[in-house]
Scaffold this motif. Sequence first.
Motif: not given
Length: 158
Positions: A26-40
Amino acid sequence: MASHVERGQARPFGRLSLQYFDYSVVIPNKVSMARDQLANDRNFLVFFRYACTLVILGFTMLVNFRLPSGGGSTTDPESDWFVTMPFGYSFIALGAILFVYSLTRYFRTQRALIEEVHDIEAGWLSYLFMVVLASFIVAVSIYSMVRSFSYLKPSNPT
């Protein structure tokens, strides 16, 4: 009638017994973390689909899949076995290599996201792999086109 479980405090059944096997971070959603994870995740699924396609294409070539032709062919279809067998194994190997590459790239990118490190790849290995794969597919296409012309019966002008 108020419930004894407030909003956000509900726990699913069996969560306590499975918490030792949960390796999620579990990591904090800073800036675009969720978007980058979904892109990965999306990139991994694209690579996985491409690897499965290559493996299926290889197995299709190995089982000597042929569409029925309208006329009788004069050449023996078994003569293609010496060509389709190496191509089939090559496509299976390329699919397996692409699957391993996609797994390593997925976990490397996931680790970089966790550590908040931006890994910008030059991409020369990806470009080289795509050039080799594209030239291989073009060679197989040209060979199959030339072979398909040999199956056609020449018209008899008499």
